[in-house]
Enzyme design. Structure first.
Site, PDB file in Angstrom:
ATOM      1  N   ARG A 197       0.826  -1.216   0.000  1.00 50.54           N
ATOM      2  CA  ARG A 197       0.000   0.000   0.000  1.00 50.54           C
ATOM      3  C   ARG A 197       0.858   1.262   0.000  1.00 50.54           C
ATOM      4  O   ARG A 197       0.526   2.268   0.628  1.00 50.54           O
ATOM      5  CB  ARG A 197      -0.963  -0.008   1.201  1.00 50.54           C
ATOM      6  CG  ARG A 197      -2.099  -1.004   1.041  1.00 50.54           C
ATOM      7  CD  ARG A 197      -3.063  -0.927   2.216  1.00 50.54           C
ATOM      8  NE  ARG A 197      -2.423  -1.365   3.450  1.00 50.54           N
ATOM      9  CZ  ARG A 197      -2.847  -1.088   4.675  1.00 50.54           C
ATOM     10  NH1 ARG A 197      -3.926  -0.347   4.831  1.00 50.54           N
ATOM     11  NH2 ARG A 197      -2.211  -1.525   5.724  1.00 50.54           N
ATOM     12  N   GLU A 198       1.968   1.207  -0.750  1.00 50.43           N
ATOM     13  CA  GLU A 198       2.872   2.355  -0.797  1.00 50.43           C
ATOM     14  C   GLU A 198       2.145   3.622  -1.261  1.00 50.43           C
ATOM     15  O   GLU A 198       2.406   4.716  -0.770  1.00 50.43           O
ATOM     16  CB  GLU A 198       4.033   2.078  -1.767  1.00 50.43           C
ATOM     17  CG  GLU A 198       4.942   0.944  -1.368  1.00 50.43           C
ATOM     18  CD  GLU A 198       4.491  -0.406  -1.931  1.00 50.43           C
ATOM     19  OE1 GLU A 198       3.260  -0.647  -2.007  1.00 50.43           O
ATOM     20  OE2 GLU A 198       5.349  -1.210  -2.279  1.00 50.43           O
ATOM     21  N   LEU A 199       1.238   3.452  -2.231  1.00 55.04           N
ATOM     22  CA  LEU A 199       0.561   4.628  -2.784  1.00 55.04           C
ATOM     23  C   LEU A 199      -0.338   5.266  -1.732  1.00 55.04           C
ATOM     24  O   LEU A 199      -0.381   6.489  -1.590  1.00 55.04           O
ATOM     25  CB  LEU A 199      -0.257   4.235  -4.026  1.00 55.04           C
ATOM     26  CG  LEU A 199      -0.970   5.401  -4.714  1.00 55.04           C
ATOM     27  CD1 LEU A 199       0.021   6.468  -5.155  1.00 55.04           C
ATOM     28  CD2 LEU A 199      -1.779   4.907  -5.914  1.00 55.04           C
ATOM     29  N   ILE A 206     -27.340   3.392  15.834  1.00 54.19           N
ATOM     30  CA  ILE A 206     -27.249   2.298  14.863  1.00 54.19           C
ATOM     31  C   ILE A 206     -26.298   1.194  15.312  1.00 54.19           C
ATOM     32  O   ILE A 206     -26.219   0.132  14.716  1.00 54.19           O
ATOM     33  CB  ILE A 206     -26.869   2.857  13.478  1.00 54.19           C
ATOM     34  CG1 ILE A 206     -27.882   3.926  13.060  1.00 54.19           C
ATOM     35  CG2 ILE A 206     -26.833   1.790  12.409  1.00 54.19           C
ATOM     36  CD1 ILE A 206     -29.344   3.487  13.083  1.00 54.19           C
ATOM     37  N   GLY A 207     -25.553   1.425  16.381  1.00 57.28           N
ATOM     38  CA  GLY A 207     -24.773   0.307  16.914  1.00 57.28           C
ATOM     39  C   GLY A 207     -23.419   0.698  17.454  1.00 57.28           C
ATOM     40  O   GLY A 207     -23.120   0.482  18.617  1.00 57.28           O
ATOM     41  N   HIS A 244     -30.797  -2.475   9.361  1.00 55.09           N
ATOM     42  CA  HIS A 244     -30.255  -1.156   9.056  1.00 55.09           C
ATOM     43  C   HIS A 244     -29.627  -1.186   7.670  1.00 55.09           C
ATOM     44  O   HIS A 244     -28.953  -2.138   7.293  1.00 55.09           O
ATOM     45  CB  HIS A 244     -29.203  -0.751  10.087  1.00 55.09           C
ATOM     46  CG  HIS A 244     -28.387   0.415   9.640  1.00 55.09           C
ATOM     47  ND1 HIS A 244     -28.903   1.687   9.580  1.00 55.09           N
ATOM     48  CD2 HIS A 244     -27.121   0.506   9.173  1.00 55.09           C
ATOM     49  CE1 HIS A 244     -27.969   2.502   9.112  1.00 55.09           C
ATOM     50  NE2 HIS A 244     -26.883   1.812   8.848  1.00 55.09           N
ATOM     51  N   CYS A 289     -27.500   1.444   4.790  1.00 62.27           N
ATOM     52  CA  CYS A 289     -26.809   2.726   4.660  1.00 62.27           C
ATOM     53  C   CYS A 289     -27.146   3.445   3.363  1.00 62.27           C
ATOM     54  O   CYS A 289     -26.251   3.920   2.675  1.00 62.27           O
ATOM     55  CB  CYS A 289     -25.309   2.521   4.666  1.00 62.27           C
ATOM     56  SG  CYS A 289     -24.728   1.608   6.054  1.00 62.27           S
ATOM     57  N   HIS A 308     -21.526  11.344   8.659  1.00 64.56           N
ATOM     58  CA  HIS A 308     -20.277  11.530   7.918  1.00 64.56           C
ATOM     59  C   HIS A 308     -19.704  12.924   8.119  1.00 64.56           C
ATOM     60  O   HIS A 308     -18.580  13.191   7.758  1.00 64.56           O
ATOM     61  CB  HIS A 308     -20.501  11.275   6.426  1.00 64.56           C
ATOM     62  CG  HIS A 308     -21.001   9.894   6.168  1.00 64.56           C
ATOM     63  ND1 HIS A 308     -22.340   9.606   6.084  1.00 64.56           N
ATOM     64  CD2 HIS A 308     -20.359   8.722   6.041  1.00 64.56           C
ATOM     65  CE1 HIS A 308     -22.490   8.310   5.889  1.00 64.56           C
ATOM     66  NE2 HIS A 308     -21.303   7.753   5.860  1.00 64.56           N
TER      67      HIS A 308
HETATM   68  N1  GLN Z   1     -24.026  -1.565  13.342  1.00 71.07           N
HETATM   69  C1  GLN Z   1     -23.045  -0.992  12.473  1.00 71.07           C
HETATM   70  C2  GLN Z   1     -22.463   0.244  13.114  1.00 71.07           C
HETATM   71  O1  GLN Z   1     -23.163   0.905  13.818  1.00 71.07           O
HETATM   72  C3  GLN Z   1     -23.657  -0.629  11.163  1.00 71.07           C
HETATM   73  C4  GLN Z   1     -22.657  -0.056  10.226  1.00 71.07           C
HETATM   74  C5  GLN Z   1     -23.115   0.029   8.800  1.00 71.07           C
HETATM   75  O2  GLN Z   1     -24.261  -0.197   8.512  1.00 71.07           O
HETATM   76  N2  GLN Z   1     -22.236   0.346   7.901  1.00 71.07           N
HETATM   77  O3  GLN Z   1     -21.310   0.576  12.882  1.00 71.07           O
HETATM   78 ZN    ZN Z   2     -25.137   2.355   7.983  1.00 75.85          ZN
END
Ligand code: GLN
Ligand code: ZN
Length: 765
Positions: free
Chosen positions: A16-18, A434-435, A644, A646, A697
């Site tokens: 993974r040099e780059l 979500i966890g 869930h 994404c 994000h």
């Molecule tokens: N349960 C995972 C978390 O909370 C869900 C992550 C995901 O859906 N990418 O990180």
């Molecule tokens: Zn997610």
């Protein structure tokens, strides 16, 4: 003699040099010259390696510092207006501006959108176009790299470019929608200019990548292929049209007819089309057989391939070329540097470097006949046989269990409306996450120390329990309704499960580029899958023991485990998925038995497994949804199942999402301002929904007011008694300074909304 070529080589480097060079440059630690010199070193090494492997034509311009589609946009001068005049920057800096969201002056602007490259896990930067736009050659990168290869003594080079139609197809409108085909004239003219310049550099062959030919294309686009390529035929170079990732199907005649000098077919994904194309190709054309799997890591069955090639070779003679099915970008670089796998497993695998050796051996065998290529072929045959027969792969217990699968195992006891009253009771607009919670440096250190034996089992358990206790306390203080244990013990949502399941193996260096400097190390699902012991139960049980609030059990679903792994190629994906589902089903039942009444099964990757052709969607969705239902179907009515995802593009798969029959689905919606919930409303989605109310994000702390507004929008589409309040996704990439105030504001938003709705009881319908 058969010509060997390659469509592209992984550029990240076997160590993974780059990646590291890029990140040093972005942090300001290295100069651009230092970065460019690492890059040039990688190119030189990769060309030499391919040359030594015996390739007759080396790919050039398959290298990129960030993304080859973005490079092509820069080559064509297709730069969205918000970036200003990037012309004053180097190609590299211009690419980084677009990819990382800076304008020419260094001010933050929206980055170029990133999306998945066909059905791979590689992400490209979506070109953005505007009506009336003119293209012109605006970067020297391509030409420099040709000269660079020449200067290193590589005469037979084959520049690689995204083809004009695929590039245009993948583009989107910068602002208002318009017909991108309006730009075709200027685009083809510019491609013509590029080909001229390549010819002037002495290039004989140019590879134009047109994987869009493996998609369902509207009629106008098929016509556009004809008109574009008939204009490009005037170019003073030979064109190799490269298709891959799937069969050509209704585009087969179109592809065969285009006035180019050669056509490459993905013979791994479309084996049946190889002889058909050989029949349809005019006698002057090259047929390049993409016969070595560029999407998977298994050693090729050379005997079988030779049997396929023999009649083609007879028919086509030297007009038959051999190559990997697609660019090798999608597989790890070199098995020789791998230390994480035992010798037997390694003997079944081939990474990019080994795939080139397989090609060379095929060429030799074609020349001499199987007898003439002796020990190397014999060794290949032995490895293929040993894998086929291995008891590490075939587990009679797993296969017997599959036999016992019955339709009622994929069925909850009662429908949602009937089971809801027996499930946990919650306030209106229940809040949850979500966890995962922030993966702090201390957490990662504890995991690393444990892995390296510097922290013993008891010490590790203690550290993780401390962590769980801390996050339970935080959640109680924040006033969340359904808690999570925080996933501190998990490095990655797939790896964590794969490591505990039978049938998975993990590499140490099997990195594959995902986007920019980011790489993933997909597990190798090599054998029948089973669960030797519970995987998450102890953590969840402990977490639940600390609180009276419901604690959500947290699992990665079968389809996501499947879609994020390198899969065995000796049985249908659907069957592998069912094995995963049965193993996870046991985990779900163990969680229930230990007193967990809410269980979330993440299916982050369900949508991305959709086949490229619409006609294949139904079959995929059938088995994918069935697998989810097998995983979840064994629990009592009173256990609440969450899932869930994404993303929020559900319009075209709503029926399948509903058929998963989860009690609650949490999804990503905050960036789309809830508009994508229309699909749920229009479909009359029957169960509960948690549309993410803030974007995890971003480092911005969401304000209560903003989340309330989003919730109000959601309420236009989802009945109050079925609306949950949660972030978009897991919080592991954030820090506590961001997470605590964000969740505090989120809980506050739910409280205010409850006040507005006071008096109304939470009522399952
Ligand atoms: N349960 C995972 C978390 O909370 C869900 C992550 C995901 O859906 N990418 O990180
Ligand atoms: Zn997610």
């Amino acid at each position: 003699m058969t010509t060997l070529h390659n469509l592209g080589f992984p550029r990240i480097g076997h160590q993974r040099e780059l990646k590291f060079a890029l990140e040093r440059y972005w942090r300001g630690e290295d100069s651009l010259e230092e970065l460019e010199s690492t890059a040039a070193g990688l190119r030189a090494r990769h060309w030499e390696l391919q040359q030594n492997a015996g390739l007759d034509l080396l790919p050039v311009n398959d290298f990129s510092l960030y993304d080859q589609v973005l490079d092509n946009s820069l080559l064509l001068g297709a730069i969205p207006r918000r970036f200003g005049d990037l012309g004053k920057h180097s190609h590299a800096d211009a690419a980084f501006c677009i990819a990382r969201g800076r304008d020419a002056e260094g001010n933050p602007v929206a980055a170029g959108e990133m999306t998945k490259w066909f059905d791979t896990n590689y992400h490209y930067i979506v070109p953005e176009l505007r009506p009336g736009q003119r293209f012109r050659i605006s970067s020297e990168k391509l030409f420099h790299e040709v000269s660079e290869a020449r200067a290193l003594g590589h005469e037979a080079v084959k520049p690689v470019l995204p083809g004009p139609l695929t590039w245009l197809w993948l583009a989107k409108a910068e602002e208002e929608e318009f017909d991108r085909l309006e730009l075709l004239d200027s685009l083809v003219e510019t491609y013509g200019g590029i080909l001229q310049r390549l010819a002037a550099l002495g290039v004989a062959w140019v590879q134009l990548d047109e994987p869009a030919l493996a998609l369902d294309l509207p009629g106008e686009w098929k016509q556009a292929y004809e008109s574009a390529y008939s204009r490009l035929r005037a170019a003073p170079v030979k064109l190799l049209l490269a298709t891959y990732f799937g069969p050509l199907q209704d585009n087969l005649h179109l592809a065969a007819r285009l006035p180019v000098d050669g056509l490459h077919l993905d013979a791994v994904r479309a084996p049946g089309e190889l002889p058909r194309l050989a029949d349809h190709m005019p006698a002057y054309k090259i047929l390049s057989a993409g016969i070595i799997d560029g999407r998977n890591i298994w050693r090729a069955d050379l005997k079988k391939i030779l049997a396929t090639l023999a009649p083609l070779r007879q028919r086509l003679g030297d007009r038959l070329w051999l190559a990997p099915s697609c660019s090798l970008l999608h597989v790890p670089v070199d098995l020789a540097s791998e230390t994480g796998l035992d010798e037997e497993l390694k003997s079944w695998l081939a990474f990019a470097v080994q795939k080139l050796d397989e090609l060379a051996l095929l060429k030799q065998c074609l020349r001499t006949g199987a007898e003439g290529c002796g020990e190397l072929l014999a060794e290949n045959i032995r490895a293929i046989e040993s894998r086929r027969l291995s008891s590490r792969i075939h587990d009679p217990k797993v296969q017997q269990r599959l036999q016992t699968l019955s339709p009622d195992m994929a069925q909850r006891g009662s429908p949602y409306a009937q089971r809801r009253p027996s499930q946990i009771s919650l306030p209106l607009f229940p809040t949850t996450t979500i966890g995962s919670f922030p993966q702090t440096a201390e957490i990662r250190r504890a995991r690393r120390d444990y892995r390296l034996g510097r922290l013993d089992e008891a010490g590790y358990q203690r550290r993780m329990r401390d962590e769980i206790r801390a996050v339970v306390e935080i959640q109680e203080t924040l006033g969340l309704d359904v808690l999570v244990h925080g996933e501190a013990e998990r490095n990655d949502m797939v790896e964590y499960f794969g490591e505990q399941l039978q049938g998975f193996a993990f590499t140490r260096f099997g990195w594959v580029q995902s986007y920019g400097s980011r790489c993933v190390k997909p597990p190798i699902l090599f054998g029948d899958v089973s669960r030797p012991a519970p995987m998450t139960v102890e953590w969840s049980r402990y977490a639940q023991s600390l609180t009276d609030k419901p604690m959500k059990g947290m699992l990665t679903g079968p389809v996501t485990l499947l879609n994020w792994s390198f899969l065995r190629d000796d049985q249908p994906r659907a069957l592998t998925c069912r094995q995963l589902a049965l193993a996870l089903r046991d985990e779900v039942l163990d969680l229930e038995r230990t007193g967990i009444s809410v269980i979330q099964i993440d299916e982050a990757a369900l949508r991305e497994g959709l086949p490229l052709r619409k006609a294949d969607w139904r079959n995929y969705l059938n088995w994918a949804v069935e697998s989810f239902r097998i995983t979840a179907g064994g629990v009592r009515d009173s256990t609440q199942i969450h899932t869930h995802m994404c993303y929020s593009e559900f319009n075209d798969i709503m029926a399948a999402i509903a058929a998963m029959d989860a009690d609650v689905i949490t999804i990503e919606t905050s960036r789309s301002r809830m508009e994508l919930l229309d699909a749920f409303r229009d479909f009359h989605y029957p169960a509960e929904i948690g549309p993410g109310v803030y974007d995890i994000h971003s480092a911005n702390i969401p304000r209560t007011q903003d989340m309330l507004e989003l919730l109000e929008k959601a309420l236009e589409r989802i009945p109050a008694e079925r609306l949950w309040v949660n972030p978009d996704c897991g919080l592991k990439t954030r820090n506590w300074e961001e997470v605590k105030p964000a969740l505090k504001n989120m809980v506050e938003a739910a409280r205010r909304l409850r006040k507005q709705y006071a008096g109304k009881e939470r009522m399952p319908d």
